[in-house]
Write a protein that holds these residues in place. Structure first.
Motif, PDB file in Angstrom:
ATOM      1  N   SER A 144      30.421  26.883  -9.263  1.00  0.00           N
ATOM      2  CA  SER A 144      30.905  28.257  -9.221  1.00  0.00           C
ATOM      3  C   SER A 144      29.695  29.178  -9.129  1.00  0.00           C
ATOM      4  CB  SER A 144      31.710  28.561 -10.486  1.00  0.00           C
ATOM      5  OG  SER A 144      32.110  29.914 -10.519  1.00  0.00           O
ATOM      6  N   LEU A 145      29.763  30.158  -8.210  1.00  0.00           N
ATOM      7  CA  LEU A 145      28.657  31.081  -7.978  1.00  0.00           C
ATOM      8  C   LEU A 145      29.108  32.516  -8.225  1.00  0.00           C
ATOM      9  CD1 LEU A 145      27.275  29.565  -4.641  1.00  0.00           C
ATOM     10  CD2 LEU A 145      26.497  29.072  -6.977  1.00  0.00           C
ATOM     11  N   ASP A 146      28.141  33.382  -8.455  1.00  0.00           N
ATOM     12  CA  ASP A 146      28.406  34.801  -8.643  1.00  0.00           C
ATOM     13  C   ASP A 146      28.180  35.504  -7.308  1.00  0.00           C
ATOM     14  OD1 ASP A 146      28.528  37.464  -9.271  1.00  0.00           O
ATOM     15  OD2 ASP A 146      27.005  37.395 -10.863  1.00  0.00           O
ATOM     16  N   GLY A 147      29.266  35.996  -6.688  1.00  0.00           N
ATOM     17  CA  GLY A 147      29.159  36.629  -5.389  1.00  0.00           C
ATOM     18  C   GLY A 147      28.397  37.938  -5.396  1.00  0.00           C
ATOM     19  N   ASP A 148      28.165  38.531  -6.578  1.00  0.00           N
ATOM     20  CA  ASP A 148      27.409  39.775  -6.678  1.00  0.00           C
ATOM     21  C   ASP A 148      25.924  39.535  -6.960  1.00  0.00           C
ATOM     22  OD1 ASP A 148      29.483  41.826  -6.356  1.00  0.00           O
ATOM     23  OD2 ASP A 148      30.332  40.943  -8.154  1.00  0.00           O
ATOM     24  N   ASP A 149      25.513  38.283  -7.050  1.00  0.00           N
ATOM     25  CA  ASP A 149      24.122  37.944  -7.339  1.00  0.00           C
ATOM     26  C   ASP A 149      23.354  37.779  -6.027  1.00  0.00           C
ATOM     27  OD1 ASP A 149      21.694  36.887  -8.131  1.00  0.00           O
ATOM     28  OD2 ASP A 149      22.553  35.350  -9.437  1.00  0.00           O
ATOM     29  N   PRO A 150      22.277  38.541  -5.810  1.00  0.00           N
ATOM     30  CA  PRO A 150      21.498  38.378  -4.577  1.00  0.00           C
ATOM     31  C   PRO A 150      21.022  36.950  -4.344  1.00  0.00           C
ATOM     32  CG  PRO A 150      20.823  40.366  -5.736  1.00  0.00           C
ATOM     33  CD  PRO A 150      21.753  39.637  -6.654  1.00  0.00           C
ATOM     34  N   ALA A 151      20.820  36.172  -5.429  1.00  0.00           N
ATOM     35  CA  ALA A 151      20.394  34.786  -5.260  1.00  0.00           C
ATOM     36  C   ALA A 151      21.472  33.953  -4.578  1.00  0.00           C
ATOM     37  CB  ALA A 151      20.032  34.181  -6.623  1.00  0.00           C
ATOM     38  N   THR A 152      22.742  34.267  -4.852  1.00  0.00           N
ATOM     39  CA  THR A 152      23.844  33.571  -4.183  1.00  0.00           C
ATOM     40  C   THR A 152      23.818  33.854  -2.683  1.00  0.00           C
ATOM     41  OG1 THR A 152      25.261  33.603  -6.140  1.00  0.00           O
ATOM     42  CG2 THR A 152      26.364  33.411  -4.019  1.00  0.00           C
ATOM     43  N   ILE A 153      23.582  35.099  -2.323  1.00  0.00           N
ATOM     44  CA  ILE A 153      23.552  35.476  -0.909  1.00  0.00           C
ATOM     45  C   ILE A 153      22.413  34.750  -0.206  1.00  0.00           C
ATOM     46  CG2 ILE A 153      23.433  37.406   0.696  1.00  0.00           C
ATOM     47  CD1 ILE A 153      25.899  37.272  -1.286  1.00  0.00           C
ATOM     48  N   ALA A 154      21.236  34.726  -0.813  1.00  0.00           N
ATOM     49  CA  ALA A 154      20.094  34.041  -0.203  1.00  0.00           C
ATOM     50  C   ALA A 154      20.368  32.545  -0.050  1.00  0.00           C
ATOM     51  CB  ALA A 154      18.844  34.268  -1.049  1.00  0.00           C
ATOM     52  N   LEU A 155      21.062  31.956  -1.003  1.00  0.00           N
ATOM     53  CA  LEU A 155      21.359  30.526  -0.969  1.00  0.00           C
ATOM     54  C   LEU A 155      22.332  30.164   0.151  1.00  0.00           C
ATOM     55  CD1 LEU A 155      20.942  27.818  -2.562  1.00  0.00           C
ATOM     56  CD2 LEU A 155      22.973  28.444  -3.884  1.00  0.00           C
ATOM     57  N   LEU A 156      23.356  31.015   0.349  1.00  0.00           N
ATOM     58  CA  LEU A 156      24.412  30.702   1.306  1.00  0.00           C
ATOM     59  C   LEU A 156      24.117  31.194   2.724  1.00  0.00           C
ATOM     60  CD1 LEU A 156      27.564  31.565  -0.843  1.00  0.00           C
ATOM     61  CD2 LEU A 156      26.610  29.300  -0.403  1.00  0.00           C
TER      62      LEU A 156
ATOM     63  N   LEU B  30      27.024  39.347   4.445  1.00  0.00           N
ATOM     64  CA  LEU B  30      27.436  38.299   3.525  1.00  0.00           C
ATOM     65  C   LEU B  30      27.677  38.866   2.127  1.00  0.00           C
ATOM     66  CD1 LEU B  30      28.092  35.341   3.173  1.00  0.00           C
ATOM     67  CD2 LEU B  30      25.656  34.885   2.798  1.00  0.00           C
ATOM     68  N   ALA B  31      26.841  39.811   1.707  1.00  0.00           N
ATOM     69  CA  ALA B  31      27.045  40.436   0.400  1.00  0.00           C
ATOM     70  C   ALA B  31      28.384  41.155   0.333  1.00  0.00           C
ATOM     71  CB  ALA B  31      25.905  41.412   0.104  1.00  0.00           C
ATOM     72  N   ARG B  32      28.761  41.797   1.423  1.00  0.00           N
ATOM     73  CA  ARG B  32      30.054  42.497   1.472  1.00  0.00           C
ATOM     74  C   ARG B  32      31.206  41.498   1.396  1.00  0.00           C
ATOM     75  NH1 ARG B  32      32.660  47.085   0.342  1.00  0.00           N
ATOM     76  NH2 ARG B  32      34.124  47.776   1.920  1.00  0.00           N
ATOM     77  N   LEU B  33      31.063  40.362   2.046  1.00  0.00           N
ATOM     78  CA  LEU B  33      32.106  39.336   2.002  1.00  0.00           C
ATOM     79  C   LEU B  33      32.271  38.757   0.598  1.00  0.00           C
ATOM     80  CD1 LEU B  33      31.390  37.273   5.256  1.00  0.00           C
ATOM     81  CD2 LEU B  33      33.434  38.625   4.789  1.00  0.00           C
ATOM     82  N   MET B  34      31.166  38.598  -0.107  1.00  0.00           N
ATOM     83  CA  MET B  34      31.190  37.874  -1.375  1.00  0.00           C
ATOM     84  C   MET B  34      31.446  38.751  -2.594  1.00  0.00           C
ATOM     85  SD  MET B  34      30.829  34.676  -0.868  1.00  0.00           S
ATOM     86  CE  MET B  34      30.701  33.779   0.666  1.00  0.00           C
ATOM     87  N   GLN B  35      31.200  40.049  -2.501  1.00  0.00           N
ATOM     88  CA  GLN B  35      31.234  40.888  -3.696  1.00  0.00           C
ATOM     89  C   GLN B  35      32.654  41.068  -4.241  1.00  0.00           C
ATOM     90  OE1 GLN B  35      31.408  45.257  -1.503  1.00  0.00           O
ATOM     91  NE2 GLN B  35      29.942  44.971  -3.116  1.00  0.00           N
ATOM     92  N   ARG B  36      32.728  41.335  -5.538  1.00  0.00           N
ATOM     93  CA  ARG B  36      33.997  41.724  -6.143  1.00  0.00           C
ATOM     94  C   ARG B  36      34.398  43.086  -5.588  1.00  0.00           C
ATOM     95  NH1 ARG B  36      31.306  38.992 -10.053  1.00  0.00           N
ATOM     96  NH2 ARG B  36      32.484  37.411 -11.202  1.00  0.00           N
ATOM     97  N   ARG B  37      35.665  43.215  -5.211  1.00  0.00           N
ATOM     98  CA  ARG B  37      36.167  44.477  -4.688  1.00  0.00           C
ATOM     99  C   ARG B  37      36.894  45.249  -5.778  1.00  0.00           C
ATOM    100  NH1 ARG B  37      36.110  44.786   0.909  1.00  0.00           N
ATOM    101  NH2 ARG B  37      34.488  43.389   1.680  1.00  0.00           N
TER     102      ARG B  37
END
Length: 320
Positions: free
Chosen positions: A5-17, A40-47
């Motif tokens: 499980s990853l945190d979609g609001d974490d910049p490290a998640t974006i860099a990883l994916l 990608l950050a927009r796709l992953m973030q909590r809305r």
């Protein structure tokens, strides 16, 4: 393989994916610019009004598949709606099946009813959905507008066709305080479901401000054009566009109040929005927009503006 499980609001998640997403989208949408961190950050973030689940399949330290699901906090029994990707170099090895199983288990744990996933319409997607026991729920169109050449001059012409009894108010990122409550009331009439986002219920000015901040956190500038009625000063319709550090922007909502339709407001305000964004962003070359194949009014509007459909996407539903 293991699932994390990853945190979609974490910049490290974006860099990883990001590398896997860039590989995937270059295959699925070869005519698009490379996926950027902001996209990608927009796709992953909590809305606003929603929670977010992000699960990824790893082969060692390398992510090879991912799903992101939005959960409407106002509908605690509702579905988890989002997307699932298996990165091209790892397809056919069971990562997608494992990810569906993990997503269903997480949704069951949270008391949710269904897993709803959007995917490019293809024989492979249909076969995978059938193997999982999912049913087809709907189809959407991905449309593209090139902001150079004949389409660009056409936007200027349409933007010049003012609708009597109304004037346009334009802003970037922050709605003027004087229009804030009226804009929220107009937004409350939106009834189109959006992948991973909460249903619009009774938004206030604070909700508008929250959504504005959300776009900024993901590196996007929100362009808005509103048509305001001269007689009442109320917002009669609006359109939004999300611009990032990329040659491609994303069309957001286009809404005209039911009592103000069939006057040309939608064409006027959206053409003005797109023309303004093109003028103010010299590198902006392309806009993408999504709509349901059953929404004849939006399809006709997009065609008038110069959009052309280039792919279709299917929505599948699976009980958890």
């Amino acid at each position: 393989m293991d699932i994390r499980s990853l945190d979609g609001d974490d910049p490290a998640t974006i860099a990883l994916l990001l590398p896997g997403f860039q590989e995937t989208m270059s295959l699925e949408l070869p005519g698009d610019p490379p996926v950027s961190e902001a996209l990608l950050a927009r796709l992953m973030q909590r809305r606003h009004g929603a929670d977010r689940i992000v699960l990824a399949v790893f082969d060692g330290d390398r992510p090879v598949a991912c799903t992101k699901l939005g959960l409407d906090l106002g509908d605690p029994d509702g579905p988890g709606h989002g997307s699932l990707w298996v990165f091209p170099s790892f397809r056919g090895r069971g990562a997608g099946t494992a990810l569906v199983g993990a997503a269903r288990a997480e949704l069951r744990r949270r008391g949710r009813s269904h897993l709803v996933v959007d995917a490019p319409h293809s024989p492979a997607a249909e076969s995978f959905a059938a193997a999982c026991g999912a049913r087809l729920r709907g189809t959407g169109l991905r449309n593209r507008l090139l902001l150079r050449g004949p389409a660009r001059s056409g936007l200027d012409e349409l933007a010049a066709r003012a609708v009597p009894g109304h004037h346009l108010v334009q802003w970037t990122d922050r709605c003027p305080d004087a229009l804030l409550d009226s804009y929220a009331r107009a937004w409350s009439t939106l009834d189109a479901p959006v992948n991973g986002q909460a249903q619009v219920r009774a938004p206030t000015g604070d909700d508008v401000r929250g959504r504005e901040a959300e776009a900024g956190r993901a590196g996007h500038r929100q362009y808005v054009t509103a048509a305001v009625a001269d007689d009442s000063g109320e917002v009669a319709g609006y359109a939004t566009l999300f611009v990032r550090d990329s040659p491609m922007a994303d069309a957001g909502e286009t809404l005209v109040l039911a009592s103000r339709r069939r006057r040309g407001l939608g064409t006027w305000l959206k053409a003005g929005l797109l023309a303004r964004a093109a003028r103010e962003n010299g590198d902006l070359a392309l806009v993408q927009a999504w709509n349901d194949v059953r929404n004849d009014a939006v399809i006709a509007l997009n065609l008038r503006l110069g959009f052309r459909a280039d792919s279709s996407w299917s929505t599948y539903s699976l009980e958890v």
